[in-house]
Design a protein around this motif. Structure first.
Motif, mmCIF file in Angstrom:
data_model
loop_
_atom_site.group_PDB
_atom_site.id
_atom_site.type_symbol
_atom_site.label_atom_id
_atom_site.label_comp_id
_atom_site.label_asym_id
_atom_site.label_seq_id
_atom_site.Cartn_x
_atom_site.Cartn_y
_atom_site.Cartn_z
ATOM 1 N N LYS A 1 20.556 19.035 14.800
ATOM 2 C CA LYS A 1 19.786 19.598 15.904
ATOM 3 C C LYS A 1 18.753 20.614 15.441
ATOM 4 O O LYS A 1 17.869 21.005 16.194
ATOM 5 N N TYR A 2 18.848 21.017 14.165
ATOM 6 C CA TYR A 2 17.882 21.964 13.610
ATOM 7 C C TYR A 2 16.737 21.265 12.867
ATOM 8 O O TYR A 2 15.866 21.922 12.321
ATOM 9 N N PHE A 3 16.756 19.922 12.880
ATOM 10 C CA PHE A 3 15.765 19.160 12.126
ATOM 11 C C PHE A 3 14.805 18.415 13.046
ATOM 12 O O PHE A 3 15.196 17.966 14.133
ATOM 13 N N ILE A 4 13.576 18.276 12.566
ATOM 14 C CA ILE A 4 12.618 17.362 13.201
ATOM 15 C C ILE A 4 11.801 16.715 12.080
ATOM 16 O O ILE A 4 11.745 17.222 10.956
ATOM 17 N N ILE A 5 11.216 15.580 12.408
ATOM 18 C CA ILE A 5 10.279 14.928 11.498
ATOM 19 C C ILE A 5 8.888 15.129 12.083
ATOM 20 O O ILE A 5 8.646 14.831 13.259
ATOM 21 N N LEU A 6 7.985 15.640 11.260
ATOM 22 C CA LEU A 6 6.637 15.917 11.741
ATOM 23 C C LEU A 6 5.630 15.529 10.655
ATOM 24 O O LEU A 6 5.621 16.116 9.574
ATOM 25 N N ASN A 7 4.825 14.512 10.955
ATOM 26 C CA ASN A 7 3.793 14.057 10.009
ATOM 27 C C ASN A 7 4.359 13.765 8.622
ATOM 28 O O ASN A 7 3.880 14.272 7.604
ATOM 29 N N ASP A 8 5.411 12.939 8.594
ATOM 30 C CA ASP A 8 6.064 12.562 7.325
ATOM 31 C C ASP A 8 6.605 13.763 6.566
ATOM 32 O O ASP A 8 6.665 13.759 5.330
ATOM 33 N N ARG A 9 7.004 14.761 7.302
ATOM 34 C CA ARG A 9 7.628 15.925 6.692
ATOM 35 C C ARG A 9 8.939 16.212 7.411
ATOM 36 O O ARG A 9 9.040 16.046 8.631
ATOM 37 N N LEU A 10 9.911 16.631 6.621
ATOM 38 C CA LEU A 10 11.189 17.026 7.193
ATOM 39 C C LEU A 10 11.136 18.528 7.426
ATOM 40 O O LEU A 10 10.859 19.304 6.503
ATOM 41 N N VAL A 11 11.399 18.932 8.662
ATOM 42 C CA VAL A 11 11.297 20.336 9.036
ATOM 43 C C VAL A 11 12.662 20.832 9.484
ATOM 44 O O VAL A 11 13.309 20.233 10.352
ATOM 45 N N LEU A 12 13.096 21.927 8.877
ATOM 46 C CA LEU A 12 14.333 22.589 9.268
ATOM 47 C C LEU A 12 13.958 23.916 9.905
ATOM 48 O O LEU A 12 13.348 24.778 9.266
#
Length: 201
Positions: free
Chosen positions: A18-29
């Motif tokens: 729940k702390y992760f998203i994918i944004l523009n081929d990047r993994l964001v925590l």
């Protein structure tokens, strides 16, 4: 299944997601600090599900290691990151193996990138080579008795092998002496019998 969909659908099963998203081929925590890495090679749905049991930081670190397998070269900061990760795993795994820690599931989850480094697809990559080198060094230190883990050859403290062996040798010495007396006695009796026969003949 895309990584975006996987994260959305499995957040309830794996709370760390729940702390992760994918944004523009990047993994964001997103925690108190936001961490971002390029994420173009890994499909989350293909990974061993145990990896998602890790806390968000360790999950992020593990996924970053998996991405680094695809790097043809490693920068100094990446080498440092891999080294710290593998040493953390090795230390925990040694504690688990020596029954000083019960974090078996965490150790198994952290080991996923380690075991992937031995697969045919990655074994010759810079990342895998570095991981294998650190693990081999740890194994050598343990064998020399310098590491904190268990040596491959262990001695049971309740095993009295030396004492039993000594007792067996004592028994053999006693048996040998008794046998010697028996043979000597037989020779003497035989000698006396022959002498008596000759003198009386």
């Amino acid at each position: 299944m895309s990584n975006e969909i996987f994260i959305k659908e499995y957040q309830k099963i794996y709370p760390s997601l729940k702390y992760f998203i994918i944004l523009n081929d990047r993994l964001v925590l997103k925690l108190q600090t936001t961490y971002v890495i390029p994420f173009t090679h890994i499909n989350l749905s293909n990974l061993n599900p145990q990896i998602f049991s890790l806390n968000p930081i360790e999950l992020f670190q593990s996924l970053y290691i998996l991405e680094l397998f695809y790097h043809p070269t490693l920068e100094p900061k990446e080498i440092d990151f891999i080294t710290k990760y593998v040493n953390k795993y090795v230390e925990l795994n040694n504690l688990v193996l020596s029954n000083q820690s019960e974090e078996v599931n965490r150790a198994n989850a952290l080991s996923i990138p380690i075991y992937i480094s031995y697969t045919d697809n990655f074994i010759n990559t810079p990342c895998a080579t570095l991981i294998n080198s650190i693990c081999n060094q740890n194994a050598s230190e343990i064998e020399r008795g310098e590491g904190k883990g268990m040596r491959l050859v262990l001695q049971n403290p309740n095993y009295k092998g030396e004492l039993e062996e000594e007792e067996n040798y004592n028994f053999l010495e006693k048996a040998g002496f008794g046998t010697f007396l028996l043979i000597a006695g037989t020779v003497i009796i035989t000698f006396l019998y022959i002498t008596s026969y000759i003198l009386n003949g």
